[in-house]
Design a protein around this motif. Structure first.
Motif, mmCIF file in Angstrom:
data_model
loop_
_atom_site.group_PDB
_atom_site.id
_atom_site.type_symbol
_atom_site.label_atom_id
_atom_site.label_comp_id
_atom_site.label_asym_id
_atom_site.label_seq_id
_atom_site.Cartn_x
_atom_site.Cartn_y
_atom_site.Cartn_z
ATOM 1 N N UNK A 126 5.941 -2.790 -19.357
ATOM 2 C CA UNK A 126 5.557 -4.587 -19.100
ATOM 3 C C UNK A 126 6.874 -5.199 -18.168
ATOM 4 N N UNK A 127 8.293 -4.623 -18.977
ATOM 5 C CA UNK A 127 9.204 -6.083 -19.052
ATOM 6 C C UNK A 127 9.477 -4.958 -17.409
ATOM 7 N N UNK A 128 9.895 -3.580 -17.417
ATOM 8 C CA UNK A 128 9.444 -3.108 -16.182
ATOM 9 C C UNK A 128 8.971 -3.814 -15.161
ATOM 10 N N UNK A 129 7.514 -3.339 -15.440
ATOM 11 C CA UNK A 129 6.325 -3.733 -13.984
ATOM 12 C C UNK A 129 6.798 -5.112 -13.507
ATOM 13 N N UNK A 130 7.197 -6.656 -14.573
ATOM 14 C CA UNK A 130 7.663 -7.586 -14.169
ATOM 15 C C UNK A 130 8.639 -7.923 -13.058
ATOM 16 N N UNK A 131 9.599 -7.139 -13.793
ATOM 17 C CA UNK A 131 11.047 -7.273 -12.610
ATOM 18 C C UNK A 131 10.446 -7.062 -12.290
ATOM 19 N N UNK A 164 11.633 -8.981 -8.338
ATOM 20 C CA UNK A 164 11.881 -8.750 -7.323
ATOM 21 C C UNK A 164 11.718 -8.664 -5.958
ATOM 22 N N UNK A 165 11.187 -7.599 -5.803
ATOM 23 C CA UNK A 165 10.513 -6.869 -4.669
ATOM 24 C C UNK A 165 9.512 -8.021 -4.685
ATOM 25 N N UNK A 166 8.844 -8.665 -4.566
ATOM 26 C CA UNK A 166 8.034 -9.472 -3.887
ATOM 27 C C UNK A 166 8.903 -11.026 -3.239
ATOM 28 N N UNK A 211 1.163 -1.631 -0.110
ATOM 29 C CA UNK A 211 0.225 0.166 -0.090
ATOM 30 C C UNK A 211 0.780 0.999 0.245
ATOM 31 N N UNK A 212 1.583 1.162 1.127
ATOM 32 C CA UNK A 212 2.622 2.442 1.105
ATOM 33 C C UNK A 212 3.173 1.879 -1.490
ATOM 34 N N UNK A 213 3.343 1.928 -1.499
ATOM 35 C CA UNK A 213 4.363 1.534 -2.551
ATOM 36 C C UNK A 213 3.320 1.817 -3.506
ATOM 37 N N UNK A 244 5.796 2.888 -13.265
ATOM 38 C CA UNK A 244 5.468 1.819 -13.898
ATOM 39 C C UNK A 244 6.587 1.257 -12.590
ATOM 40 N N UNK A 245 7.293 1.082 -12.697
ATOM 41 C CA UNK A 245 8.801 1.244 -12.253
ATOM 42 C C UNK A 245 7.633 0.618 -10.314
ATOM 43 N N UNK A 246 7.317 1.840 -10.045
ATOM 44 C CA UNK A 246 6.591 1.739 -8.562
ATOM 45 C C UNK A 246 5.331 1.260 -8.001
ATOM 46 N N UNK A 247 4.586 1.003 -9.817
ATOM 47 C CA UNK A 247 3.761 0.357 -10.253
ATOM 48 C C UNK A 247 4.056 -1.411 -9.601
ATOM 49 N N UNK A 248 5.187 -1.838 -10.153
ATOM 50 C CA UNK A 248 5.741 -3.515 -10.120
ATOM 51 C C UNK A 248 6.150 -3.465 -8.603
#
Length: 398
Positions: A223-228, A232-234, A67-69, A345-349
């Motif tokens: 899409x590449x940014x979001x998935x990467x 990683x963060x998950x 939620x923070x991100x 999209x980076x932050x969304x990922x």
């Protein structure tokens, strides 16, 4: 986003100004850009501290972090439309004070629903601050150097946070996590008066032609940014829990994470050295392949040396791959309008990774989480390969 000339002395005229394009100015601006999103650099400590210090379930802790991100993504997107209309220094002061207030309130809350709500608000405010900082950095003579310094600050201080905060939570409770964030914002606030004016350049005259955005490769790059970032963060959000479940001691886990963060900065240094000498596709494929191997190695996290090396390897490749992915967005949009969306999209990922991982790791399925992260990285590589090859072919005649 300009400061009124008469107002600046009232805010900071009594303080000596650091030369706007100096190395010290780069450090101060790096703190400003980090303050709004520092919790991302200590995500593993935040999630584990909410579990052990506030009594939250792993699922609830992951949702608080995501939620923070998610809030930061909203704030960053909002900043794109308003940053030129606001005086940057006044805005930064106001936002930093709000961040400190929200962090202090967060130290008193242990109810998951309330924490999710207040951290989402915190994220929106922090996302605005990141937008302000990036706008100011863009006005320096050498923004690349400042962005490089930004990574050094984030990896260096993030490493310290990951090393020490998990050990302080059992003593001081989960509030120490948010106190650390508030302290970082307070230090940044104290640096603001020493920054120069960084006036915005005049708006360019409208041109008769409009830049054409190549949407299909751009969407693939997004899409590449979001998935990467999500993959990683998950896994990174639950890396302390994974280490504990694998039988490793907390001291070894935190020392490994701290060392990995410090060494990880080498990834961004390699990007600066290599640039586009070998194009984008080959560095991306190499970096993604190494990230995939390092991530899969976490299946053997019960072996201390494997846990340490896997953390170092994925930290280095994370810092190496993401600049190339973000750079593709700017390459497909010569007017530069899509670069900000790449950051969105980076932050969304970064937000979606812990959110999905919360439902997997919440049941203690760390092996499943590792596999899910590996699949996400593989899909990221498949999405990024086409736009990277296209850009490389365009560069060859030149």
């Amino acid at each position: 986003m300009t400061d009124d000339a008469p107002a600046a002395p009232a805010v900071s005229g009594r303080f000596p100004k650091v030369p706007e394009n100096s190395l010290l100015a780069s450090v101060l601006l790096s703190f400003l850009a980090t303050a709004g999103l520092f919790y991302v650099n200590i995500m593993a400590a935040l999630v584990d501290g909410l579990i052990s210090g506030a009594g939250l379930t792993p699922k609830a802790a992951g949702l608080v972090a995501s939620a923070n991100v998610y809030g930061a993504a909203v704030g960053a997107l909002t900043a794109v439309f308003i940053i030129r209309r606001l005086p940057w220094r006044r805005t930064a002061i106001t936002v930093l004070l709000l961040l400190i207030s929200v962090d202090l309130v967060s130290t008193l809350i242990k109810v998951p629903e309330l924490l999710i709500a207040i951290r989402f608000v915190h994220g929106i405010i922090g996302g605005l601050l990141v937008g302000v900082a990036f706008a100011v950095i863009a006005r320096t003579r050498t923004p690349d150097r400042t962005f490089g310094m930004l990574l050094v600050v984030q990896f260096g201080l993030g490493g310290l946070g990951l090393m020490f905060l998990p050990r302080l939570v059992p003593v001081f409770g989960h509030g120490v996590l948010f106190m650390a964030l508030a302290t970082f914002s307070a230090v940044t606030l104290a640096m603001l008066p020493f920054l120069g004016e960084y006036r915005a350049p005049p708006r360019p005259a409208p041109t008769a032609t409009k830049a054409v955005v190549r949407w299909i490769p751009l969407v693939l790059a997004f899409a590449g940014i979001f998935l990467f970032q999500a993959a990683n963060m998950g896994l990174a959000a639950y890396i302390i829990g994974l280490g504990k479940a694998s039988g490793l001691t907390l001291g070894f886990i935190t020392d490994s994470l701290g060392a990995a963060n410090w060494i990880g900065a080498l990834g961004s240094v390699m990007v600066v050295i290599l640039g586009l000498r070998f194009g984008r596709a080959r560095p991306l494929l190499l970096g993604l392949a190494l990230t995939l191997v390092g991530t899969w190695a976490f299946h053997f996290a019960h072996l201390p040396m494997v846990f340490l090396v896997a953390n170092i390897a994925t930290a280095v490749t994370w810092a190496f791959v993401i600049p190339y992915l973000l750079g593709m967005c700017a390459a497909f949009d010569k007017a530069g309008q899509m670069a900000a969306l790449g950051g969105f999209f980076s932050k969304l990922g970064l937000a979606s990774g812990p959110a999905v991982a919360a439902f997997v790791a919440g049941g203690g399925e760390y092996q499943g989480l590792i596999t899910l992260a590996a699949v996400g990285l593989l899909c990221s590589g498949l999405a990024a390969l086409t736009p990277a090859l296209l850009l490389d072919r365009q560069r060859q005649p030149a």
